[in-house]
Structures are given as structure tokens and as C-alpha cells.
Scaffold this motif. Structure first.
Motif, PDB file in Angstrom:
ATOM      1  N   LYS A  88      62.858 -93.227 -37.616  1.00  0.00           N
ATOM      2  CA  LYS A  88      62.285 -93.671 -36.348  1.00  0.00           C
ATOM      3  C   LYS A  88      61.511 -92.589 -35.589  1.00  0.00           C
ATOM      4  CE  LYS A  88      65.794 -97.255 -35.716  1.00  0.00           C
ATOM      5  NZ  LYS A  88      66.864 -97.797 -34.839  1.00  0.00           N
ATOM      6  N   HIS A  89      61.471 -91.364 -36.114  1.00  0.00           N
ATOM      7  CA  HIS A  89      60.722 -90.304 -35.432  1.00  0.00           C
ATOM      8  C   HIS A  89      59.230 -90.638 -35.424  1.00  0.00           C
ATOM      9  CE1 HIS A  89      64.403 -88.213 -35.581  1.00  0.00           C
ATOM     10  NE2 HIS A  89      64.304 -87.752 -36.819  1.00  0.00           N
ATOM     11  N   HIS A  90      58.574 -90.278 -34.332  1.00  0.00           N
ATOM     12  CA  HIS A  90      57.121 -90.400 -34.270  1.00  0.00           C
ATOM     13  C   HIS A  90      56.536 -89.091 -34.790  1.00  0.00           C
ATOM     14  CE1 HIS A  90      57.230 -94.197 -32.153  1.00  0.00           C
ATOM     15  NE2 HIS A  90      58.101 -93.687 -31.302  1.00  0.00           N
ATOM     16  N   LEU A  91      56.178 -89.097 -36.072  1.00  0.00           N
ATOM     17  CA  LEU A  91      55.700 -87.878 -36.719  1.00  0.00           C
ATOM     18  C   LEU A  91      54.283 -88.061 -37.245  1.00  0.00           C
ATOM     19  CD1 LEU A  91      58.911 -87.050 -38.763  1.00  0.00           C
ATOM     20  CD2 LEU A  91      58.170 -85.924 -36.675  1.00  0.00           C
ATOM     21  N   SER A  92      53.573 -86.949 -37.346  1.00  0.00           N
ATOM     22  CA  SER A  92      52.228 -86.952 -37.914  1.00  0.00           C
ATOM     23  C   SER A  92      52.274 -86.216 -39.252  1.00  0.00           C
ATOM     24  CB  SER A  92      51.258 -86.249 -36.968  1.00  0.00           C
ATOM     25  OG  SER A  92      51.528 -84.848 -36.941  1.00  0.00           O
ATOM     26  N   PRO A  93      51.215 -86.324 -40.067  1.00  0.00           N
ATOM     27  CA  PRO A  93      51.195 -85.573 -41.324  1.00  0.00           C
ATOM     28  C   PRO A  93      51.361 -84.069 -41.117  1.00  0.00           C
ATOM     29  CG  PRO A  93      49.509 -87.261 -41.343  1.00  0.00           C
ATOM     30  CD  PRO A  93      50.077 -87.255 -39.958  1.00  0.00           C
ATOM     31  N   HIS A  94      50.926 -83.566 -39.970  1.00  0.00           N
ATOM     32  CA  HIS A  94      51.072 -82.138 -39.683  1.00  0.00           C
ATOM     33  C   HIS A  94      52.554 -81.745 -39.601  1.00  0.00           C
ATOM     34  CE1 HIS A  94      49.177 -78.359 -38.506  1.00  0.00           C
ATOM     35  NE2 HIS A  94      50.162 -78.178 -37.660  1.00  0.00           N
ATOM     36  N   SER A  95      53.411 -82.728 -39.304  1.00  0.00           N
ATOM     37  CA  SER A  95      54.841 -82.460 -39.223  1.00  0.00           C
ATOM     38  C   SER A  95      55.412 -82.018 -40.573  1.00  0.00           C
ATOM     39  CB  SER A  95      55.595 -83.712 -38.755  1.00  0.00           C
ATOM     40  OG  SER A  95      55.086 -84.166 -37.519  1.00  0.00           O
ATOM     41  N   LEU A  96      54.738 -82.391 -41.647  1.00  0.00           N
ATOM     42  CA  LEU A  96      55.201 -81.978 -42.968  1.00  0.00           C
ATOM     43  C   LEU A  96      55.027 -80.472 -43.171  1.00  0.00           C
ATOM     44  CD1 LEU A  96      53.952 -84.966 -45.166  1.00  0.00           C
ATOM     45  CD2 LEU A  96      56.295 -84.459 -44.432  1.00  0.00           C
ATOM     46  N   ARG A  97      54.066 -79.859 -42.454  1.00  0.00           N
ATOM     47  CA  ARG A  97      53.944 -78.394 -42.490  1.00  0.00           C
ATOM     48  C   ARG A  97      55.157 -77.749 -41.830  1.00  0.00           C
ATOM     49  NH1 ARG A  97      49.305 -75.462 -43.255  1.00  0.00           N
ATOM     50  NH2 ARG A  97      49.393 -74.204 -41.348  1.00  0.00           N
ATOM     51  N   HIS A  98      55.601 -78.365 -40.715  1.00  0.00           N
ATOM     52  CA  HIS A  98      56.802 -77.867 -40.030  1.00  0.00           C
ATOM     53  C   HIS A  98      58.042 -78.093 -40.891  1.00  0.00           C
ATOM     54  CE1 HIS A  98      54.081 -77.393 -36.818  1.00  0.00           C
ATOM     55  NE2 HIS A  98      54.155 -78.610 -36.326  1.00  0.00           N
ATOM     56  N   THR A  99      58.070 -79.242 -41.586  1.00  0.00           N
ATOM     57  CA  THR A  99      59.182 -79.541 -42.495  1.00  0.00           C
ATOM     58  C   THR A  99      59.232 -78.506 -43.616  1.00  0.00           C
ATOM     59  OG1 THR A  99      58.969 -81.922 -42.044  1.00  0.00           O
ATOM     60  CG2 THR A  99      60.159 -81.283 -44.050  1.00  0.00           C
ATOM     61  N   HIS A 100      58.078 -78.200 -44.165  1.00  0.00           N
ATOM     62  CA  HIS A 100      57.981 -77.203 -45.236  1.00  0.00           C
ATOM     63  C   HIS A 100      58.506 -75.846 -44.749  1.00  0.00           C
ATOM     64  CE1 HIS A 100      56.472 -75.884 -49.109  1.00  0.00           C
ATOM     65  NE2 HIS A 100      55.814 -74.878 -48.540  1.00  0.00           N
ATOM     66  N   THR A 101      58.136 -75.483 -43.542  1.00  0.00           N
ATOM     67  CA  THR A 101      58.590 -74.220 -42.947  1.00  0.00           C
ATOM     68  C   THR A 101      60.104 -74.183 -42.830  1.00  0.00           C
ATOM     69  OG1 THR A 101      56.548 -73.971 -41.664  1.00  0.00           O
ATOM     70  CG2 THR A 101      58.475 -72.751 -40.887  1.00  0.00           C
ATOM     71  N   SER A 102      60.682 -75.252 -42.296  1.00  0.00           N
ATOM     72  CA  SER A 102      62.126 -75.278 -42.045  1.00  0.00           C
ATOM     73  C   SER A 102      62.931 -75.213 -43.337  1.00  0.00           C
ATOM     74  CB  SER A 102      62.501 -76.542 -41.257  1.00  0.00           C
ATOM     75  OG  SER A 102      62.330 -77.702 -42.045  1.00  0.00           O
ATOM     76  N   LEU A 103      62.468 -75.926 -44.366  1.00  0.00           N
ATOM     77  CA  LEU A 103      63.215 -75.942 -45.624  1.00  0.00           C
ATOM     78  C   LEU A 103      63.076 -74.622 -46.381  1.00  0.00           C
ATOM     79  CD1 LEU A 103      62.552 -79.609 -46.795  1.00  0.00           C
ATOM     80  CD2 LEU A 103      64.570 -78.660 -45.651  1.00  0.00           C
ATOM     81  N   LEU A 104      61.902 -73.999 -46.294  1.00  0.00           N
ATOM     82  CA  LEU A 104      61.742 -72.674 -46.912  1.00  0.00           C
ATOM     83  C   LEU A 104      62.619 -71.643 -46.217  1.00  0.00           C
ATOM     84  CD1 LEU A 104      57.887 -72.390 -47.598  1.00  0.00           C
ATOM     85  CD2 LEU A 104      59.707 -72.676 -49.276  1.00  0.00           C
ATOM     86  N   ALA A 105      62.674 -71.733 -44.881  1.00  0.00           N
ATOM     87  CA  ALA A 105      63.522 -70.802 -44.114  1.00  0.00           C
ATOM     88  C   ALA A 105      64.990 -71.009 -44.490  1.00  0.00           C
ATOM     89  CB  ALA A 105      63.316 -71.022 -42.616  1.00  0.00           C
ATOM     90  N   GLU A 106      65.377 -72.266 -44.645  1.00  0.00           N
ATOM     91  CA  GLU A 106      66.759 -72.580 -45.026  1.00  0.00           C
ATOM     92  C   GLU A 106      67.077 -72.040 -46.422  1.00  0.00           C
ATOM     93  OE1 GLU A 106      69.445 -76.579 -45.825  1.00  0.00           O
ATOM     94  OE2 GLU A 106      67.781 -76.694 -44.397  1.00  0.00           O
ATOM     95  N   ALA A 107      66.033 -72.005 -47.280  1.00  0.00           N
ATOM     96  CA  ALA A 107      66.229 -71.514 -48.646  1.00  0.00           C
ATOM     97  C   ALA A 107      66.209 -69.988 -48.716  1.00  0.00           C
ATOM     98  CB  ALA A 107      65.150 -72.086 -49.557  1.00  0.00           C
ATOM     99  N   GLY A 108      65.937 -69.331 -47.594  1.00  0.00           N
ATOM    100  CA  GLY A 108      65.967 -67.877 -47.566  1.00  0.00           C
ATOM    101  C   GLY A 108      64.640 -67.196 -47.823  1.00  0.00           C
ATOM    102  N   VAL A 109      63.547 -67.953 -47.808  1.00  0.00           N
ATOM    103  CA  VAL A 109      62.218 -67.369 -48.009  1.00  0.00           C
ATOM    104  C   VAL A 109      61.813 -66.619 -46.741  1.00  0.00           C
ATOM    105  CG1 VAL A 109      59.791 -67.860 -48.525  1.00  0.00           C
ATOM    106  CG2 VAL A 109      61.607 -69.232 -49.587  1.00  0.00           C
ATOM    107  N   SER A 110      61.172 -65.466 -46.902  1.00  0.00           N
ATOM    108  CA  SER A 110      60.811 -64.638 -45.750  1.00  0.00           C
ATOM    109  C   SER A 110      59.699 -65.284 -44.932  1.00  0.00           C
ATOM    110  CB  SER A 110      60.342 -63.251 -46.203  1.00  0.00           C
ATOM    111  OG  SER A 110      59.075 -63.336 -46.836  1.00  0.00           O
ATOM    112  N   LEU A 111      59.625 -64.901 -43.668  1.00  0.00           N
ATOM    113  CA  LEU A 111      58.607 -65.430 -42.754  1.00  0.00           C
ATOM    114  C   LEU A 111      57.204 -65.088 -43.259  1.00  0.00           C
ATOM    115  CD1 LEU A 111      57.795 -66.786 -40.089  1.00  0.00           C
ATOM    116  CD2 LEU A 111      58.108 -64.583 -38.951  1.00  0.00           C
TER     117      LEU A 111
END
Length: 394
Positions: free
Chosen positions: A330-353
Motif C-alpha cells: 500500500k505504500h505510495h512509491l515511485s520507481p526512484h524508490s527502488l534506488r533507495h531500496t537498493h541502497t538499504s539492502l546493500l547497506a544491510e548486506a555490509g557493502v560500504s557507502l
């Protein structure tokens, strides 16, 4: 001699006029075309002292040879000339030009038929203040950027003598406690289980292009324009990389009405590693394109419509709305939100900033950094706790 001063239509005869009359300063210059003296005047001063100060400035410029005879041209007339100069400079992308034209309308609506030389610093500041009451600060800043470019060009072309936008301030709204409490610190993005549901919906979509397109977005963090501009030559299946060298701009969001542009910034041009599972999906998509191609030719664009034209960014946005609904998100998301999703999951996986920023194609970004710090915060606490445990207390 400074010239002559007079107060037009004054009825009160006071030093500081109360009847609304203004002081005018008259002086003579040599017409460069004829070589003859001609009378000029500058008007609109509340006091004689203000008129005298302007007179001294003009006299100094006449003596130093820096005097500019300001032209009788309205703001709208010069704005029309400026946009042509700007467009023909050969340095501007069509997308940037369209943004400039949109913001220029705010200035044209406010200043219109006012002569460029009669626009004061106060008038320009009033324009910014009034615009700030209706629009976000980013819009005001963008309009101010256009205004500044126009007046600087007018000075450069000796249409006017000074840039009245130089010390203008973009209004800033004071945030209340209520504003701060309602403000979202982070942009919305999909959690891992939500992304799986979303991609599952894309996988079983009736539109074959949905799954490879959204899988690529989610697993690479590409901008939508970068995704739509991808061609098969950009993928190296052996090295398992994708080269990002361009972005797609659709002026009217219509298929065929597109323009390929250089990347957003220098750091946007990059080569990123891609997982084999994504490349396998893209390879199947490529074979499918060959099957449906009427002339048995390989379609150059990876994500293309039935006519071989690249899909639009609007298409991606529309399909994402539909697939989110299909997945029960139900979130109101745009395709750009997938860039934020990618960031969060990489950070969770331990990838550096730094690695994340390279994949996304920017050197630094406030939102990316804030997401990264938010996701890695628990790990930082875990590190301090493990150190304390190792020491066995004090």
C-alpha cells in the motif's frame, strides 16, 4: 556639475514628499552614433539625497568611461532574446532547457512589460517572496537561478548597468515543532520481503517486459532514465557488467518522442557489476525479442515497445503503481524508490557507502547517506557491545 534635479508633480513642497511624487535626475551624454549631446534622465527617487547619490555614480562612470546607456527593452522582450541565446549555446540539454523555460514563466508573469532597467532590487526580492508563498523553496531557487542568468546576460550585453539579483535572498520558511514531528527523516523504500512480493508480481505480469525491467532496476539501482536508455551493446555478458553511458529524456512521455542525453553528472557514467541471475533473465528477454521481431533483427534497445522504440519513464511509473497494487503493497512509491531500496539492502548486506555511491552514480548524496547510516546504526551498536563483552567488563 552633476546635472539638474526636479520633483515631478509635487504638491506638498516638503523635503521628504508625502504626496507620492518622485525625484528625477537629468543629465547629458554624448550619443556614440551621432557624436552629439543628448539629455537623459533617471527617475523614481523618494528623496533628493537618493537622486544625488545616483547622480554621483553616473558622473563617475561618465568620467571613467564605464557608463552604459541602458536600453528601453521590457523584461519579456529580453527574456525572449535570452532563451534563444541560451538554447543556441550548444551547452544545454533539452531537458535542462525545458526546465528553464518552465521557471521563466514565473518571472514573465511577474515582470512582464516592465522595462528591464526599471526593475529594482526591491522589486526582485518581492518577486521571490511572493513566489515562496505559493511554491516550495526548490522551485523558488530554480526560478531565481533563471532570473540571475537573465540579468547577468543583460549586464554582459550592456542592456543594463547592474545585476539587481546579486544579493537577493531566497526566502526560507521557519519550521515549527509540528512540522518537524510530521517530517519523514527517510524516504520510503521496500523492505526485503516487500521487494520479493513486488518482483513476484512483476514475474507473473501479463506484460513480458515488466519482470526484466523491474528486476534490473532493483538489482542495480539505476535511474529510470538510465534503464530506458540501455542498449544491448551496454551489457557484457562475459564480464557480467552493465555500462551506463546515457539517459533517456521523453519531452511528452510519448514513445518515439525521446532524446538520448549524456548522464546526469560525471560520476553517473560508470560500469557496474551485475549478478548472473539478472543477466540470465535479460538473456531470455533478448531471445524473446528476436522471436517477436517481424524482420528477425535484434532490437537495439533492451526495453522497447513493439515498434522498437524505448519504453518511456512514464510507462515504468505506471506499471510500478499497478504492480504494487497487485502485490498488496500500500505504500505510495515511485520507481526512484527502488534506488533507495537498493541502497538499504546493500547497506544491510555490509557493502560500504563508497561502493554503494559508485553503483548509484553519484559522489555524495544526502538521502543515500541517511539511509546507509539508518540501516547500519544497529551494527555499530553491536560492535561496541561485542568490544565490551570481549573486555569482560571494567
Amino acid at each position: 556639475m552633476l546635472g539638474s534635479f526636479r520633483r515631478r508633480g509635487c504638491t506638498c513642497k516638503k523635503k521628504r514628499c508625502t504626496c507620492g511624487s518622485k525625484w528625477t535626475y537629468r543629465y547629458h551624454i554624448i550619443d556614440p552614433k551621432t557624436g552629439k549631446r543628448k539629455q537623459k534622465e533617471t527617475r523614481g527617487f523618494d528623496t533628493k539625497e537618493e537622486a544625488e547619490a545616483e547622480a554621483k555614480r553616473i558622473l563617475a562612470e561618465l568620467q571613467n568611461g564605464t557608463y552604459i546607456e541602458e536600453k528601453d527593452i521590457t523584461f519579456n522582450q529580453f527574456a525572449e532574446e535570452w532563451i534563444l541565446i541560451y538554447e543556441k549555446s550548444g551547452k544545454v540539454k533539452q531537458s535542462t532547457l525545458d526546465i528553464r523555460k518552465a521557471k521563466l514563466k514565473h518571472l514573465e508573469n511577474f515582470f512582464g512589460q516592465i522595462k528591464l532597467k526599471e526593475i529594482t532590487k526591491l522589486m526582485y526580492q518581492q518577486f521571490l517572496n511572493e513566489l515562496a508563498e505559493k511554491y516550495a523553496r526548490k522551485t523558488v531557487a530554480s526560478a531565481h537561478e533563471v532570473g540571475s542568468m537573465i540579468f547577468k546576460k543583460a549586464v554582459e550585453l550592456e542592456i543594463i548597468s547592474k545585476d539587481i539579483t546579486e544579493y537577493a535572498e531566497i526566502p526560507r520558511k521557519m519550521q515549527t515543532v509540528d512540522d518537524l514531528e510530521k517530517q519523514e527523516e527517510l524516504p520510503r523504500y521496500l523492505e526485503k520481503d516487500e521487494l520479493k512480493r513486488f518482483l513476484e508480481a512483476a514475474k507473473y505480469s501479463i506484460r513480458p517486459i515488466d519482470y526484466p525491467a523491474f528486476l534490473t532496476l532493483a538489482y542495480t539501482g539505476l535511474r529510470v532514465g538510465e534503464l530506458c536508455a540501455l542498449k544491448w551493446r551496454d551489457i557484457d555478458f562475459d564480464e557480467q557488467t552493465i555500462s551506463i553511458t546515457k539517459t533517456l529524456y521523453n519531452r511528452k512521455n510519448k514513445s518515439g518522442a525521446h532524446e538520448l542525453q549524456t548522464p546526469k553528472t560525471k560520476s553517473s557514467r560508470r560500469i557496474i557489476d551485475v549478478d548472473k541471475s539478472v543477466l540470465d533473465v535479460l538473456d531470455r528477454h533478448k531471445n524473446q525479442q528476436k522471436i517477436v521481431s517481424m524482420d528477425d533483427r535484434e532490437n537495439d534497445f533492451i526495453f522497447a515497445d513493439e515498434n522498437g522504440q524505448p519504453i518511456t519513464t512514464y510507462y515504468i511509473w505506471r506499471r510500478m503503481v499497478a504492480l504494487l497494487k497487485e502485490a498488496g503493497i500500500k505504500h505510495h512509491l515511485s520507481p526512484h524508490s527502488l534506488r533507495h531500496t537498493h541502497t538499504s539492502l546493500l547497506a544491510e548486506a555490509g557493502v560500504s557507502l563508497e561502493v554503494i555511491q559508485h553503483r548509484l552514480g553519484h559522489q555524495d548524496d544526502k538521502i543515500t547517506r541517511s539511509i546507509y547510516l539508518h540501516v547500519t546504526k544497529p551494527k555499530k551498536k553491536e560492535a561496541s557491545q561485542k568490544f565490551a563483552e570481549l573486555m569482560g567488563g571494567i
